[in-house]
Scaffold this motif. Sequence first.
Motif, PDB file in Angstrom:
ATOM      1  N   VAL A   1     -81.537 -65.219 158.952  1.00  0.00           N
ATOM      2  CA  VAL A   1     -80.531 -64.188 158.683  1.00  0.00           C
ATOM      3  C   VAL A   1     -81.228 -62.837 158.568  1.00  0.00           C
ATOM      4  N   HIS A   2     -80.568 -61.810 159.112  1.00  0.00           N
ATOM      5  CA  HIS A   2     -81.092 -60.444 159.111  1.00  0.00           C
ATOM      6  C   HIS A   2     -80.172 -59.534 158.311  1.00  0.00           C
ATOM      7  N   ASP A   3     -80.748 -58.550 157.633  1.00  0.00           N
ATOM      8  CA  ASP A   3     -80.011 -57.520 156.905  1.00  0.00           C
ATOM      9  C   ASP A   3     -79.964 -56.280 157.802  1.00  0.00           C
ATOM     10  N   LEU A   4     -78.810 -55.977 158.379  1.00  0.00           N
ATOM     11  CA  LEU A   4     -78.714 -54.876 159.322  1.00  0.00           C
ATOM     12  C   LEU A   4     -78.880 -53.512 158.675  1.00  0.00           C
ATOM     13  N   ASP A   5     -78.797 -53.424 157.353  1.00  0.00           N
ATOM     14  CA  ASP A   5     -79.070 -52.168 156.661  1.00  0.00           C
ATOM     15  C   ASP A   5     -80.571 -51.935 156.491  1.00  0.00           C
TER      16      ASP A   5
END
Length: 72
Positions: free
Chosen positions: A25-29
Motif C-alpha cells: 500500500v502507498h500513501d499518495l500524500d
Amino acid sequence: MARRRTGNMNGERYLANTSPSKREVHDLDQETSNCQIDEIIRAGNDRPYNSRQTANSAGYDNCAYCIGGSNR
C-alpha cells in the motif's frame, strides 16, 4: 505528487498495488518517484483505500518509500 482520479482511483489517499509479487500500500500524500504509482495504475493493479489500516488488514504491506515500516 498528487492524488489520482484515473484507473480505479477517485481521489483516495491510499493506493494498494494488487500485483501478486508486490501486495503493498502507498500513501499518495507522501509518494516518491520510487513508488511508480502511474505504472501501477497503467497495469490495472490499483485498488483504492481510505485508510492504511484497512489496506494492511486486507493483507497489503507498507511501501518502504512512502510509508516505511515494511515487513519485508
